[in-house]
Motif scaffolding. Structure first.
Motif, PDB file in Angstrom:
ATOM      1  N   ALA A  57      -1.351   0.612  11.029  1.00 54.77           N
ATOM      2  CA  ALA A  57      -2.584   0.972  11.733  1.00 54.77           C
ATOM      3  C   ALA A  57      -3.117  -0.168  12.589  1.00 54.77           C
ATOM      4  O   ALA A  57      -3.720   0.062  13.644  1.00 54.77           O
ATOM      5  N   THR A  58      -2.923  -1.408  12.144  1.00 48.25           N
ATOM      6  CA  THR A  58      -3.462  -2.556  12.868  1.00 48.25           C
ATOM      7  C   THR A  58      -2.496  -3.128  13.898  1.00 48.25           C
ATOM      8  O   THR A  58      -2.856  -4.031  14.642  1.00 48.25           O
ATOM      9  N   GLY A  59      -1.271  -2.618  13.933  1.00 47.65           N
ATOM     10  CA  GLY A  59      -0.295  -3.123  14.893  1.00 47.65           C
ATOM     11  C   GLY A  59      -0.639  -2.690  16.318  1.00 47.65           C
ATOM     12  O   GLY A  59      -0.961  -1.526  16.567  1.00 47.65           O
ATOM     13  N   GLN A  60      -0.579  -3.624  17.241  1.00 49.13           N
ATOM     14  CA  GLN A  60      -0.909  -3.345  18.631  1.00 49.13           C
ATOM     15  C   GLN A  60       0.325  -2.887  19.409  1.00 49.13           C
ATOM     16  O   GLN A  60       1.435  -3.335  19.156  1.00 49.13           O
ATOM     17  N   LEU A  61       0.100  -1.993  20.368  1.00 47.44           N
ATOM     18  CA  LEU A  61       1.165  -1.520  21.254  1.00 47.44           C
ATOM     19  C   LEU A  61       1.062  -2.237  22.589  1.00 47.44           C
ATOM     20  O   LEU A  61       0.020  -2.199  23.244  1.00 47.44           O
ATOM     21  N   THR A  62       2.136  -2.910  22.971  1.00 48.96           N
ATOM     22  CA  THR A  62       2.170  -3.661  24.228  1.00 48.96           C
ATOM     23  C   THR A  62       3.193  -3.031  25.163  1.00 48.96           C
ATOM     24  O   THR A  62       4.344  -2.792  24.760  1.00 48.96           O
ATOM     25  N   ALA A  63       2.784  -2.765  26.370  1.00 49.31           N
ATOM     26  CA  ALA A  63       3.677  -2.179  27.368  1.00 49.31           C
ATOM     27  C   ALA A  63       4.334  -3.294  28.179  1.00 49.31           C
ATOM     28  O   ALA A  63       3.651  -4.164  28.725  1.00 49.31           O
ATOM     29  N   THR A 119       8.282 -12.808  26.155  1.00 50.65           N
ATOM     30  CA  THR A 119       7.711 -14.135  25.918  1.00 50.65           C
ATOM     31  C   THR A 119       6.462 -14.397  26.759  1.00 50.65           C
ATOM     32  O   THR A 119       5.746 -15.360  26.518  1.00 50.65           O
ATOM     33  N   GLN A 120       6.218 -13.540  27.746  1.00 48.15           N
ATOM     34  CA  GLN A 120       5.054 -13.725  28.607  1.00 48.15           C
ATOM     35  C   GLN A 120       3.809 -13.043  28.058  1.00 48.15           C
ATOM     36  O   GLN A 120       2.713 -13.176  28.614  1.00 48.15           O
ATOM     37  N   GLN A 121       3.976 -12.292  26.971  1.00 46.36           N
ATOM     38  CA  GLN A 121       2.867 -11.561  26.382  1.00 46.36           C
ATOM     39  C   GLN A 121       2.558 -12.097  24.985  1.00 46.36           C
ATOM     40  O   GLN A 121       3.418 -12.674  24.316  1.00 46.36           O
ATOM     41  N   LYS A 122       1.329 -11.906  24.549  1.00 46.93           N
ATOM     42  CA  LYS A 122       0.958 -12.251  23.184  1.00 46.93           C
ATOM     43  C   LYS A 122       1.774 -11.394  22.218  1.00 46.93           C
ATOM     44  O   LYS A 122       1.976 -10.204  22.446  1.00 46.93           O
ATOM     45  N   GLU A 123       2.255 -12.013  21.133  1.00 44.40           N
ATOM     46  CA  GLU A 123       3.121 -11.296  20.200  1.00 44.40           C
ATOM     47  C   GLU A 123       2.428 -10.065  19.649  1.00 44.40           C
ATOM     48  O   GLU A 123       1.269 -10.094  19.242  1.00 44.40           O
ATOM     49  N   THR A 156      24.646   9.370  18.042  1.00 44.89           N
ATOM     50  CA  THR A 156      23.255   8.979  18.295  1.00 44.89           C
ATOM     51  C   THR A 156      23.097   8.394  19.694  1.00 44.89           C
ATOM     52  O   THR A 156      23.882   7.540  20.107  1.00 44.89           O
ATOM     53  N   ASP A 157      22.086   8.862  20.400  1.00 46.07           N
ATOM     54  CA  ASP A 157      21.758   8.285  21.702  1.00 46.07           C
ATOM     55  C   ASP A 157      20.686   7.221  21.469  1.00 46.07           C
ATOM     56  O   ASP A 157      19.486   7.529  21.388  1.00 46.07           O
ATOM     57  N   PHE A 158      21.086   5.970  21.367  1.00 41.72           N
ATOM     58  CA  PHE A 158      20.161   4.885  21.060  1.00 41.72           C
ATOM     59  C   PHE A 158      19.240   4.543  22.230  1.00 41.72           C
ATOM     60  O   PHE A 158      18.300   3.767  22.068  1.00 41.72           O
ATOM     61  N   ARG A 159      19.517   5.113  23.383  1.00 46.10           N
ATOM     62  CA  ARG A 159      18.674   4.836  24.548  1.00 46.10           C
ATOM     63  C   ARG A 159      17.406   5.693  24.555  1.00 46.10           C
ATOM     64  O   ARG A 159      16.497   5.448  25.340  1.00 46.10           O
ATOM     65  N   GLN A 160      17.368   6.702  23.687  1.00 46.60           N
ATOM     66  CA  GLN A 160      16.222   7.593  23.638  1.00 46.60           C
ATOM     67  C   GLN A 160      15.268   7.168  22.522  1.00 46.60           C
ATOM     68  O   GLN A 160      15.554   7.356  21.348  1.00 46.60           O
ATOM     69  N   PHE A 161      14.141   6.578  22.902  1.00 43.42           N
ATOM     70  CA  PHE A 161      13.124   6.206  21.921  1.00 43.42           C
ATOM     71  C   PHE A 161      11.760   6.187  22.618  1.00 43.42           C
ATOM     72  O   PHE A 161      11.676   6.088  23.843  1.00 43.42           O
ATOM     73  N   THR A 162      10.702   6.284  21.825  1.00 46.13           N
ATOM     74  CA  THR A 162       9.348   6.287  22.381  1.00 46.13           C
ATOM     75  C   THR A 162       8.721   4.899  22.345  1.00 46.13           C
ATOM     76  O   THR A 162       7.964   4.535  23.239  1.00 46.13           O
ATOM     77  N   PHE A 163       9.015   4.132  21.296  1.00 47.52           N
ATOM     78  CA  PHE A 163       8.506   2.760  21.224  1.00 47.52           C
ATOM     79  C   PHE A 163       9.378   1.958  20.271  1.00 47.52           C
ATOM     80  O   PHE A 163      10.156   2.520  19.487  1.00 47.52           O
ATOM     81  N   LEU A 164       9.256   0.638  20.355  1.00 47.39           N
ATOM     82  CA  LEU A 164      10.014  -0.279  19.509  1.00 47.39           C
ATOM     83  C   LEU A 164       9.070  -1.001  18.561  1.00 47.39           C
ATOM     84  O   LEU A 164       7.955  -1.359  18.937  1.00 47.39           O
ATOM     85  N   GLU A 165       9.542  -1.233  17.343  1.00 51.87           N
ATOM     86  CA  GLU A 165       8.772  -1.986  16.352  1.00 51.87           C
ATOM     87  C   GLU A 165       9.468  -3.305  16.064  1.00 51.87           C
ATOM     88  O   GLU A 165      10.650  -3.339  15.738  1.00 51.87           O
ATOM     89  N   ARG A 166       8.731  -4.396  16.220  1.00 51.92           N
ATOM     90  CA  ARG A 166       9.282  -5.711  15.899  1.00 51.92           C
ATOM     91  C   ARG A 166       9.445  -5.808  14.380  1.00 51.92           C
ATOM     92  O   ARG A 166       8.476  -5.659  13.637  1.00 51.92           O
ATOM     93  N   MET A 167      10.657  -6.072  13.926  1.00 48.24           N
ATOM     94  CA  MET A 167      10.915  -6.134  12.499  1.00 48.24           C
ATOM     95  C   MET A 167      10.513  -7.500  11.959  1.00 48.24           C
ATOM     96  O   MET A 167      10.721  -8.527  12.606  1.00 48.24           O
TER      97      MET A 167
END
Length: 290
Positions: free
Chosen positions: A101-107, A115-119, A212-223
């Motif tokens: 819930a607290t994780g931010q979404l960065t475009a 590296t140019q954006q806040k983590e 699996t088509d790995f190119r199809q996704f809505t967002f990525l989560e940093r592990m």
């Protein structure tokens, strides 16, 4: 009836108070001090709450239970287990919910802008390519059971994330999409059969990868630096790359971003209600010993 009233006053109500208090206080401390730091999420979100629940039961509930059911050892042990799970499970689910819930979404325009954006925890990419031809792979085999007839295969696979098609991932590539596959089988009784079924599980996993088509996704989560991180590190070493803090592994999601938490919030209170109900039934059955 008098016994039940005494049990509710001395055991059930303290259990309810401890469960609610621990859920609130641990979630508050976790969200204020630890979510922004790079600790292993499985440690702070699972192992620590479970160990603290054991401590709370031992010091706060065990003396009363022991006094009420002094000679009924099997009941006392059942209480300790159920009470610990009642306290721990809602808190564990709540930490998973808070983390999401607290994780931010960065475009990002492309992965090189990372590296140019806040983590952030979550990202979207406008321009990207998943190079499925340059994968890194590592597998863990496990044989267990009294007769070594239970098999488990866990496969870690990584694909380079690049800006565009034609940008090949190098041996020092930093950005990867990670996927973990798990298969298990019960039945083989000798080494030849185990070898056969391990190969079958590999083929099943490979078929999943191929389809699996790995190119199809809505967002990525940093592990985070979870227990799966070592498996991914081994996969990188298999292609001659040393894992480092600069290497970022992402998990791909196909669901809408606003549905990433699923029904976890409801399960916080659902699991608490189930635990308290089981505790009440279990507590009310045996008689109090004089």
């Amino acid at each position: 009836m008098k016994d039940l009233t005494l049990k509710i006053r001395l055991v059930f109500l303290p259990l309810l108070g401890i469960t609610l208090g621990f859920l609130f206080l641990y979630s508050l401390v976790h969200s204020m001090f630890f979510l922004s730091l790079k600790f292993r999420e499985d440690v702070l979100g699972c192992y620590v709450p479970f160990l603290l629940a054991i401590v709370l039961v031992f010091f706060l509930l065990r003396p009363t239970v022991k006094r009420l059911y002094g000679k009924q050892k099997k009941w006392r042990e059942a209480y300790y287990v159920v009470f610990t799970l009642t306290i721990a499970i809602p808190t564990i689910i709540a930490q998973s919910y808070l983390s999401k819930a607290t994780g931010q979404l960065t475009a990002l325009e492309d992965i090189n802008q990372l590296t140019q954006q806040k983590e952030s925890k979550y990202y979207t990419l406008n321009r990207y390519h998943i190079d499925t031809t340059q994968l890194a792979r590592y597998e863990e085999q496990q044989v267990y059971g009294k007769t070594s007839n239970e098999l488990s295969l866990k496969v870690y696979i990584l694909f380079p994330i690049t800006k565009r098609y034609g940008d090949a991932g190098t041996i020092d590539h930093l950005y990867w999409m990670g996927r973990v596959y798990k298969k298990s089988y019960n039945g083989p009784t000798n080494a030849k059969e185990r070898h056969f079924f391990f190969n079958q599980m590999r083929k099943e996993i490979q078929a999943e990868v191929n389809w699996t088509d790995f190119r199809q996704f809505t967002f990525l989560e940093r592990m985070d630096t979870s227990k799966d991180r070592e498996g991914f590190a081994q996969a990188l070493r298999s292609i001659g790359q040393d894992d480092s803090l600069q290497t970022v592994v992402f998990k791909a999601h196909t669901e809408p971003f606003n549905r990433r938490m699923g029904s976890e919030f409801l399960w916080v209170f659902g699991s608490m209600g189930i635990g308290l109900a089981v505790s009440f039934v279990l507590m009310s059955y045996p008689k109090i010993e004089p």
